[in-house]
Design an enzyme around this catalytic site. Structure first.
Site, PDB file in Angstrom:
ATOM      1  N   TYR A  51       0.867  -0.963   0.056  1.00  0.00           N
ATOM      2  CA  TYR A  51       0.022  -0.044  -0.163  1.00  0.00           C
ATOM      3  C   TYR A  51       0.889   1.254   0.015  1.00  0.00           C
ATOM      4  O   TYR A  51       1.787   1.334   0.972  1.00  0.00           O
ATOM      5  CB  TYR A  51      -0.897   0.049   1.327  1.00  0.00           C
ATOM      6  CG  TYR A  51      -2.513  -0.068   0.865  1.00  0.00           C
ATOM      7  CD1 TYR A  51      -3.030   0.880   0.146  1.00  0.00           C
ATOM      8  CD2 TYR A  51      -3.109  -1.229   1.301  1.00  0.00           C
ATOM      9  CE1 TYR A  51      -4.245   0.675  -0.285  1.00  0.00           C
ATOM     10  CE2 TYR A  51      -4.356  -1.493   0.934  1.00  0.00           C
ATOM     11  CZ  TYR A  51      -5.022  -0.307   0.083  1.00  0.00           C
ATOM     12  OH  TYR A  51      -6.246  -0.740  -0.170  1.00  0.00           O
ATOM     13  N   GLU A  53      -0.435   4.630  -0.666  1.00  0.00           N
ATOM     14  CA  GLU A  53      -1.265   6.018  -0.867  1.00  0.00           C
ATOM     15  C   GLU A  53      -0.263   7.231  -0.904  1.00  0.00           C
ATOM     16  O   GLU A  53       0.370   7.486   0.097  1.00  0.00           O
ATOM     17  CB  GLU A  53      -2.426   5.949   0.119  1.00  0.00           C
ATOM     18  CG  GLU A  53      -3.498   5.082  -0.477  1.00  0.00           C
ATOM     19  CD  GLU A  53      -4.619   5.198   0.497  1.00  0.00           C
ATOM     20  OE1 GLU A  53      -4.857   5.957   1.475  1.00  0.00           O
ATOM     21  OE2 GLU A  53      -5.536   4.214   0.294  1.00  0.00           O
ATOM     22  N   ASP A 197      -5.532  13.537 -25.950  1.00  0.00           N
ATOM     23  CA  ASP A 197      -5.624  12.151 -25.397  1.00  0.00           C
ATOM     24  C   ASP A 197      -5.005  11.367 -26.470  1.00  0.00           C
ATOM     25  O   ASP A 197      -5.421  10.923 -27.420  1.00  0.00           O
ATOM     26  CB  ASP A 197      -7.166  11.966 -25.330  1.00  0.00           C
ATOM     27  CG  ASP A 197      -7.215  10.312 -24.806  1.00  0.00           C
ATOM     28  OD1 ASP A 197      -6.319   9.495 -24.965  1.00  0.00           O
ATOM     29  OD2 ASP A 197      -8.295  10.020 -24.322  1.00  0.00           O
ATOM     30  N   THR A 223      -2.495   6.160 -22.576  1.00  0.00           N
ATOM     31  CA  THR A 223      -2.486   4.662 -22.052  1.00  0.00           C
ATOM     32  C   THR A 223      -0.938   4.010 -22.332  1.00  0.00           C
ATOM     33  O   THR A 223      -0.513   4.232 -23.189  1.00  0.00           O
ATOM     34  CB  THR A 223      -3.738   3.679 -22.385  1.00  0.00           C
ATOM     35  OG1 THR A 223      -3.595   3.742 -23.770  1.00  0.00           O
ATOM     36  CG2 THR A 223      -5.186   4.363 -22.004  1.00  0.00           C
ATOM     37  N   LYS A 226      -1.000   0.218 -25.389  1.00  0.00           N
ATOM     38  CA  LYS A 226      -1.557   0.444 -26.584  1.00  0.00           C
ATOM     39  C   LYS A 226      -0.216   0.331 -27.355  1.00  0.00           C
ATOM     40  O   LYS A 226       0.593  -0.676 -27.199  1.00  0.00           O
ATOM     41  CB  LYS A 226      -2.479   1.157 -26.805  1.00  0.00           C
ATOM     42  CG  LYS A 226      -3.716   1.079 -26.136  1.00  0.00           C
ATOM     43  CD  LYS A 226      -4.574   2.032 -26.763  1.00  0.00           C
ATOM     44  CE  LYS A 226      -6.354   1.902 -26.143  1.00  0.00           C
ATOM     45  NZ  LYS A 226      -6.294   2.798 -25.106  1.00  0.00           N
ATOM     46  N   ARG A 232      -1.613  -2.315 -18.569  1.00  0.00           N
ATOM     47  CA  ARG A 232      -2.705  -1.706 -18.844  1.00  0.00           C
ATOM     48  C   ARG A 232      -2.472  -0.429 -17.719  1.00  0.00           C
ATOM     49  O   ARG A 232      -2.345  -0.801 -16.514  1.00  0.00           O
ATOM     50  CB  ARG A 232      -3.879  -2.564 -18.291  1.00  0.00           C
ATOM     51  CG  ARG A 232      -4.139  -3.780 -19.114  1.00  0.00           C
ATOM     52  CD  ARG A 232      -5.377  -4.360 -19.318  1.00  0.00           C
ATOM     53  NE  ARG A 232      -6.308  -3.578 -19.910  1.00  0.00           N
ATOM     54  CZ  ARG A 232      -6.371  -3.661 -21.225  1.00  0.00           C
ATOM     55  NH1 ARG A 232      -5.744  -4.475 -21.951  1.00  0.00           N
ATOM     56  NH2 ARG A 232      -7.362  -2.978 -21.851  1.00  0.00           N
TER      57      ARG A 232
HETATM   58  N1  DSN Z   1     -11.313   0.443 -25.515  1.00  0.00           N
HETATM   59  C1  DSN Z   1     -10.326   0.950 -26.087  1.00  0.00           C
HETATM   60  C2  DSN Z   1     -10.050   1.035 -27.621  1.00  0.00           C
HETATM   61  O1  DSN Z   1     -10.247  -0.215 -27.980  1.00  0.00           O
HETATM   62  O2  DSN Z   1      -9.795   1.621 -28.469  1.00  0.00           O
HETATM   63  C3  DSN Z   1      -9.980   2.838 -25.972  1.00  0.00           C
HETATM   64  O3  DSN Z   1      -9.803   2.969 -24.638  1.00  0.00           O
END
Ligand code: DSN
Length: 425
Positions: A51, A53, A197, A223, A226, A232
């Protein structure tokens, strides 16, 4: 997974089954990728026990010296890789990174201008059932019906009409480059903050294959899983002046304990992304997507905007008499995994859709190049040309599996190959 097999056979089977599936299928889901074994090791480490925080050096728990080190490394590497003044690496997802920016800068009911989900935007950019659409008042821009690229006249017109406090750029299904400087000009004209984004294109951005929003944006959300090829999770990058507001909003504003094993894995992938091989990888993603676009055009498909500048493309299936749903299902039976997707001005519902979205980050990670991509494009043409021909679909399934086995994704499969999980699900 010796312990897992001994303690919980059912979950071991699910994990093994997924490993085999990820190896045996051609994954064209534009938002998916394969992390390295080093990233997997950090994810599966004892850091999950802790933990923490708070933030490095200012935690609410004792015993944080090693997780502090991991988080400091993640922050340093994120800042260096993206050239950002400030980074918060704690958001559990891209949606939560977006949420942190909205909550930090806006009050409920404030106005945001973002890309319409039907034109390629994202749920967290104002969908009415998402927190974003419930808390804030969204107005939207989209693509031009002819070019199917962002209609900047509409962006400017909407901005002047609605005077948003925040303009959001970025998309989850847009195959072309985004002109962030143009968005900045419009944001400045109406006195709005600008948030980019770049969940989908972050890897391309850091490798120099897509315009960089960091210099011109107030906030950039990312993110990790990707094109950056990490675990993730999400991150917020911003100017120093907004850093403390973002930190306060991530914790204690919307999250409790950060996932320290995930943050360590983010750090590992951010280190990997600084290697020359990462730039080569991103270049190959672009080459593979272009090649897939060319092959599909030769196969008689219409592509939204005519092609792609990035890692994904959108196939319009209206003239094939197929919904995106049916197309994605039959492709899965042939060993090709993708998702149904709305296309701009889609007459169909999100459940059916008129399109599919295809992306190359995952197949590029496993080493596939133009030669394999051309084969895949032709298989897609054949399957979607005769979706009811089970014999053909079965034959292509055998061919796709054969191809994937020449490009194994993980060492575990290379060393201890098992063709199928003990029980099939
Ligand atoms: N759900 C994702 C996608 O497949 O593009 C985006 O967050």
């Amino acid at each position: 997974m010796d312990n897992l097999w001994r303690v919980d056979r059912e979950i071991a089977e699910a994990v093994w089954g997924e490993l085999v599936r990820e190896n045996d299928e051609i994954i064209l889901i534009a938002s998916e990728n394969y992390v390295s074994e080093a990233v997997l090791e950090a994810l599966g480490s004892v850091l999950t026990n802790k933990y923490a925080e708070g933030y490095p050096g200012r935690r609410f728990y004792q015993g944080c010296r090693w997780v502090d080190r991991a988080e400091e490394l993640a922050i340093e590497r994120a800042k260096k890789l993206f050239g950002a003044e400030y980074a918060n690496v704690q958001p559990h997802s891209g949606s939560q990174a977006n949420m942190a920016v909205y909550l930090a800068m806006l009050k409920p009911g404030d106005r945001i201008l973002a890309m319409d989900l039907n034109h390629g935007g994202h749920l967290s950019h104002g969908h009415k059932r998402n927190f974003s659409g419930q808390i804030y008042e969204f107005c939207f821009y989209g693509v031009d019906p002819k070019t199917e690229t962002i209609d900047f006249d509409q962006v400017a017109e909407q901005a002047r009409r609605h005077r948003p406090k925040l303009i959001v750029t970025g998309a989850s299904a847009y195959p072309r480059k985004i002109d962030f400087d143009r968005f900045r000009e419009i944001a400045d004209e109406v006195g709005a903050f600008l948030m980019a984004d770049i969940a989908h294109i972050a890897g391309l951005v850091v490798a120099g294959f897509h315009p960089d929003p960091v210099p011109c944006s107030d906030f950039v959300t990312v993110t990790n899983h990707k094109t950056v090829r990490g675990p993730r999770g999400g991150m917020v990058l911003c100017r120093q002046e907004h850093g403390r507001q973002i930190d306060r909003q991530v914790f204690p504003g919307m999250q409790g304990g950060p996932l320290m094993h995930v943050i360590a894995a983010k750090a590992v992938s951010l280190k990997e992304a600084q290697l020359p091989a990462f730039r080569k990888y991103q270049k190959q993603i672009i080459n593979n997507t272009r090649c897939l676009a060319e092959t599909l055009l030769e196969e008689g498909f219409r592509l939204v905007s005519g092609g792609s500048d990035n890692h994904l493309l959108l196939v319009d299936l209206r003239d094939k008499g197929l919904s995106g749903r049916v197309a994605a299902e039959v492709l899965e039976r042939a060993g090709i995994s993708c998702n149904r997707n709305l296309i701009p001005f889609d007459p169909s519902s999100p459940n059916q859709t008129s399109g599919i979205r295809l992306g190359t980050p995952a197949i590029t990670t496993r080493g596939m190049k133009e030669e394999q991509v051309r084969l895949i494009g032709k298989w897609i043409g054949k399957v979607l040309g005769s979706p009811e021909d089970d014999k053909l679909v079965g034959k292509i399934k055998r061919e796709t599996v054969e191809l994937t086995r020449s490009f194994p994704v993980y060492g575990a499969l290379r060393e201890t190959w098992r063709p199928a999980p003990p029980r099939a699900y």
